[in-house]
Design a protein around this motif. Structure first.
Motif, PDB file in Angstrom:
ATOM      1  N   LEU A   1       0.730  -1.169   0.082  1.00 20.19           N
ATOM      2  CA  LEU A   1       0.009  -0.077   0.014  1.00 20.19           C
ATOM      3  C   LEU A   1       1.085   1.254  -0.082  1.00 20.19           C
ATOM      4  O   LEU A   1       0.747   2.247  -0.681  1.00 20.19           O
ATOM      5  N   ASP A   2       2.015   1.198   0.696  1.00 19.58           N
ATOM      6  CA  ASP A   2       2.714   2.351   0.836  1.00 19.58           C
ATOM      7  C   ASP A   2       3.320   2.678  -0.712  1.00 19.58           C
ATOM      8  O   ASP A   2       3.628   3.608  -1.222  1.00 19.58           O
ATOM      9  N   GLU A   3       3.822   1.705  -1.318  1.00 14.98           N
ATOM     10  CA  GLU A   3       4.179   1.697  -2.699  1.00 14.98           C
ATOM     11  C   GLU A   3       3.226   2.296  -3.516  1.00 14.98           C
ATOM     12  O   GLU A   3       3.479   3.158  -4.399  1.00 14.98           O
ATOM     13  N   ILE A   4       1.859   1.767  -3.543  1.00 12.12           N
ATOM     14  CA  ILE A   4       1.259   2.343  -4.484  1.00 12.12           C
ATOM     15  C   ILE A   4       0.759   3.866  -4.078  1.00 12.12           C
ATOM     16  O   ILE A   4       0.261   4.658  -5.001  1.00 12.12           O
ATOM     17  N   ARG A   5       0.658   4.028  -2.675  1.00  7.04           N
ATOM     18  CA  ARG A   5       0.097   5.318  -2.377  1.00  7.04           C
ATOM     19  C   ARG A   5       1.372   6.349  -2.882  1.00  7.04           C
ATOM     20  O   ARG A   5       1.076   7.523  -3.052  1.00  7.04           O
ATOM     21  N   ALA A   6       2.440   6.043  -2.780  1.00  9.50           N
ATOM     22  CA  ALA A   6       3.548   6.770  -3.149  1.00  9.50           C
ATOM     23  C   ALA A   6       3.480   7.252  -4.707  1.00  9.50           C
ATOM     24  O   ALA A   6       4.008   8.404  -5.266  1.00  9.50           O
ATOM     25  N   GLU A   7       2.797   6.470  -5.518  1.00  7.63           N
ATOM     26  CA  GLU A   7       2.464   6.831  -6.997  1.00  7.63           C
ATOM     27  C   GLU A   7       0.855   7.017  -7.357  1.00  7.63           C
ATOM     28  O   GLU A   7       0.549   6.866  -8.406  1.00  7.63           O
ATOM     29  N   GLU A   8       0.225   7.166  -6.256  1.00  8.46           N
ATOM     30  CA  GLU A   8      -1.301   7.105  -6.300  1.00  8.46           C
ATOM     31  C   GLU A   8      -1.449   8.352  -7.537  1.00  8.46           C
ATOM     32  O   GLU A   8      -2.443   8.225  -8.240  1.00  8.46           O
ATOM     33  N   GLU A   9      -0.957   9.503  -7.283  1.00  4.72           N
ATOM     34  CA  GLU A   9      -1.299  10.765  -7.922  1.00  4.72           C
ATOM     35  C   GLU A   9      -1.036  10.297  -9.615  1.00  4.72           C
ATOM     36  O   GLU A   9      -1.656  10.723 -10.372  1.00  4.72           O
ATOM     37  N   PHE A  10       0.116   9.661  -9.691  1.00  4.90           N
ATOM     38  CA  PHE A  10       0.616   9.328 -10.776  1.00  4.90           C
ATOM     39  C   PHE A  10      -0.280   8.685 -11.543  1.00  4.90           C
ATOM     40  O   PHE A  10      -0.856   8.412 -12.767  1.00  4.90           O
ATOM     41  N   LEU A  11      -0.710   7.290 -10.633  1.00  7.05           N
ATOM     42  CA  LEU A  11      -1.845   6.410 -11.298  1.00  7.05           C
ATOM     43  C   LEU A  11      -2.923   7.114 -11.649  1.00  7.05           C
ATOM     44  O   LEU A  11      -3.552   6.664 -12.634  1.00  7.05           O
ATOM     45  N   ARG A  12      -3.553   7.936 -10.961  1.00  9.54           N
ATOM     46  CA  ARG A  12      -4.979   8.553 -11.071  1.00  9.54           C
ATOM     47  C   ARG A  12      -4.744   9.237 -12.407  1.00  9.54           C
ATOM     48  O   ARG A  12      -5.582   9.379 -13.138  1.00  9.54           O
ATOM     49  N   HIS A  13      -3.673  10.250 -12.770  1.00 10.80           N
ATOM     50  CA  HIS A  13      -3.538  10.931 -13.738  1.00 10.80           C
ATOM     51  C   HIS A  13      -3.297  10.206 -15.052  1.00 10.80           C
ATOM     52  O   HIS A  13      -3.975  10.404 -16.056  1.00 10.80           O
ATOM     53  N   ALA A  14      -2.546   8.976 -14.897  1.00  7.03           N
ATOM     54  CA  ALA A  14      -2.579   8.170 -16.058  1.00  7.03           C
ATOM     55  C   ALA A  14      -3.638   7.482 -16.332  1.00  7.03           C
ATOM     56  O   ALA A  14      -3.973   7.310 -17.848  1.00  7.03           O
ATOM     57  N   VAL A  15      -4.279   7.185 -15.489  1.00  6.40           N
ATOM     58  CA  VAL A  15      -5.662   6.256 -15.964  1.00  6.40           C
ATOM     59  C   VAL A  15      -6.719   7.277 -16.465  1.00  6.40           C
ATOM     60  O   VAL A  15      -7.134   6.954 -17.520  1.00  6.40           O
ATOM     61  N   SER A  16      -6.538   8.365 -15.811  1.00  7.44           N
ATOM     62  CA  SER A  16      -7.485   9.401 -16.551  1.00  7.44           C
ATOM     63  C   SER A  16      -7.186   9.951 -18.079  1.00  7.44           C
ATOM     64  O   SER A  16      -7.711   9.923 -19.020  1.00  7.44           O
TER      65      SER A  16
END
Length: 549
Positions: A180-195
């Protein structure tokens, strides 16, 4: 049980074959006769670390063979199976030491390592003496001895199971937190990329289609000019008109040509049909080459956008849709991860509580059993003329582990009010021997499968105390096998089997031999131990009294 020991060319032994029996076996002899060499040789074949120079002077190599009888449930069977060695009711150990120091070992005629020998030795032989750090003097084994004395097997199994559950739960929580820490560290990137990917919505194969369209549209203007000129040449002002005129002229004179124009007219008719099909195809091509310049711009923008996203995410353009699904899955894991983590933490708390309860129950049982063991040892110390000594099993807190969180140490005080301490630090030689014997008597419940060896454990005691030592050694030997190296006539008299170790000089060499004594020979040997080199009738009478006492 040790049944036979065969020693060749070891130290001052040239050839020695001994056959041992169940019960109490004693070895006696003058100081320096070679009693310790027997133990050195046995330790050598068992893989123990001992003297470096063992080969008899003048020999090329020394060899020791030990034969043991194994009951069906003996723990040595498990060691043999784990090592892939042949088993059975008989176990034959053989080890050779060359003059240059090389050692080679066999178990039941199969080569093995010294480590396997040592593992077997732990199940075969138990050595006790004033300088032994592998047995009762080793504090690291005191907790195991206490648990064996009190039969804590079920509680230890429950504690180990709880420890395992708790350890697995901790690893699960740690792994989930890290993920979860790993995913949270890139959460902003993930949401922008998916969008970004959802907005573009690239489809498999689309990039190739757009590339073809773009190339076609880029070259369409030049292609259309050539095609249009060709279309004009095929039309009524070109080939079509000329062929039509020729056809009409020929048809007008055909009836006067005597049939010579029939085939040319037929060919012209077919050509007119083919020409019409060519005109249709060229016209369709012209229509297809018509495009809106803004459409080319739109296609180029989308094509470049797809390729840019593919480079950004280091995937092929056709894999962008699948990559978007992967990123969505990671985001979903993040969204669901908090709920999973909370459930895992709850499970961890439950497993910790279970372990705490099991460890606490085991600690309580150990403290209770420690008192019982202390009382049993104290009861054994009184006949050994140590009624004023204090034996105490101390239990202190230790780091939690699969066997609980207790540290166990056997401590003694030789007199009331004196400070207590470890066995080998507080007691003198004779006192230590009696402490060890008393403790061993109390802990001997499950040792029937092992050969117990006591190396001069009666040193420093005599009279009634030595007699008490002998009686306890005899009691330990019931149902099992005990080997004792002793200088005490009272102990020797309690033996079922008696060997004398003696030195002799042959051809300028000092050699050690061992002989089993007959009843009459036992009388003389015990008389020697009572009176010294000169054996008197009084000493023989004392020896007979000890043997019948």
């Amino acid at each position: 049980m040790l049944r036979a020991l065969d020693i060749r060319d070891m130290l001052i032994i040239d050839r020695l074959e001994l056959g041992f029996q169940p019960g109490l076996n004693v070895l006696t002899g003058e100081t320096g006769a070679g009693k310790s060499i027997l133990l050195d040789s046995l330790g050598f074949v068992l893989g123990w670390r001992g003297r470096a120079e063992l080969v008899r002077q003048g020999a090329e190599q020394g060899e020791v063979v030990a034969e043991f009888l194994l009951p069906e449930a003996h723990p040595a069977h498990a060691v043999l199976a784990e090592a892939g060695l042949p088993g059975g009711a008989e176990l034959i150990l053989r080890r050779v030491n060359t003059v240059d120091g090389r050692k080679t070992a066999w178990v039941n005629d199969r080569r093995c390592s010294g480590e396997v020998l040592r593992q077997l030795s732990e199940t075969l032989v138990e050595l006790h003496g004033q300088h032994d750090d592998r047995g009762l003097l080793n504090p690291r084994g005191h907790r195991l001895l206490l648990d064996a004395y009190a039969d804590h097997d079920d509680m230890i199994a429950a504690t180990r199971a709880a420890w395992g559950d708790m350890s697995r739960a901790r690893k699960t929580v740690a792994a989930t937190e890290a993920a979860l820490d790993e995913i949270r560290a890139e959460e902003e990137f993930l949401r922008h990329a998916v969008s970004e990917l959802d907005a573009l919505d690239p489809q498999p194969g689309e990039e190739a289609e757009l590339d073809v369209l773009r190339r076609t549209m880029q070259g369409a203007e030049k292609i259309r000019g050539d095609v249009a000129r060709a279309f004009d040449l095929l039309g009524s002002d070109g080939a079509e008109g000329a062929m039509g005129d020729a056809l009409r002229w020929l048809e007008g004179v055909a009836d006067r040509a005597g049939g010579q124009l029939e085939e040319p007219l037929a060919a012209l008719s077919r050509a007119m049909i083919e020409l019409g099909e060519a005109q249709g195809g060229v016209e369709a091509c012209l229509n297809g080459l018509e495009f809106d310049p803004s459409e080319l711009e739109r296609i180029e923008e989308r094509l470049f956008a797809i390729r840019a996203l593919a480079r950004k995410h280091s995937v092929a353009p056709d894999d962008l849709a699948g990559h978007a699904d992967t990123l969505r899955t990671r985001l979903a894991a993040l969204d669901a991860g908090d709920a999973d983590l909370e459930a895992q933490r709850t499970a961890l708390k439950t497993s910790e509580a279970t372990y705490d309860a099991a460890a606490a129950a085991l600690s309580e049982a150990r403290r209770s059993s420690a008192g019982a063991l202390d009382a049993a040892v104290m009861a054994e110390l009184a006949p050994l003329k140590m009624e004023r000594a204090v034996f105490e099993t101390k239990i202190t807190d230790a780091d939690a582990g699969p066997d609980g969180r207790d540290a166990v140490a056997f401590t003694v005080a030789t007199n009331p009010g004196a400070p207590s301490g470890p066995l080998n630090k507080i007691a003198s030689g004779g006192e230590l021997s009696r402490f060890l014997l008393a403790l061993k008597v109390c802990l001997s419940g499950d040792d029937s499968g092992r050969t117990m060896i006591f190396d001069e454990i009666d040193r420093g005691v005599g009279g009634a105390t030595a007699d008490a030592v002998g009686r306890r050694l005899a009691a330990l030997a019931q149902g099992g096998q005990v080997l004792v190296v002793t200088h005490s006539p009272q102990v020797a008299a309690k033996a079922a089997y008696h060997w004398r170790v003696q030195k002799q000089v042959s051809e300028g060499q000092t050699l050690s031999t061992v002989v089993q004594l007959s009843p009459d020979e036992r009388v003389d040997e015990i008389a020697r131990m009572v009176s010294g080199d000169t054996i008197t009738e009084e000493a023989r009478a004392a020896a007979r009294a000890l043997l019948t006492g």
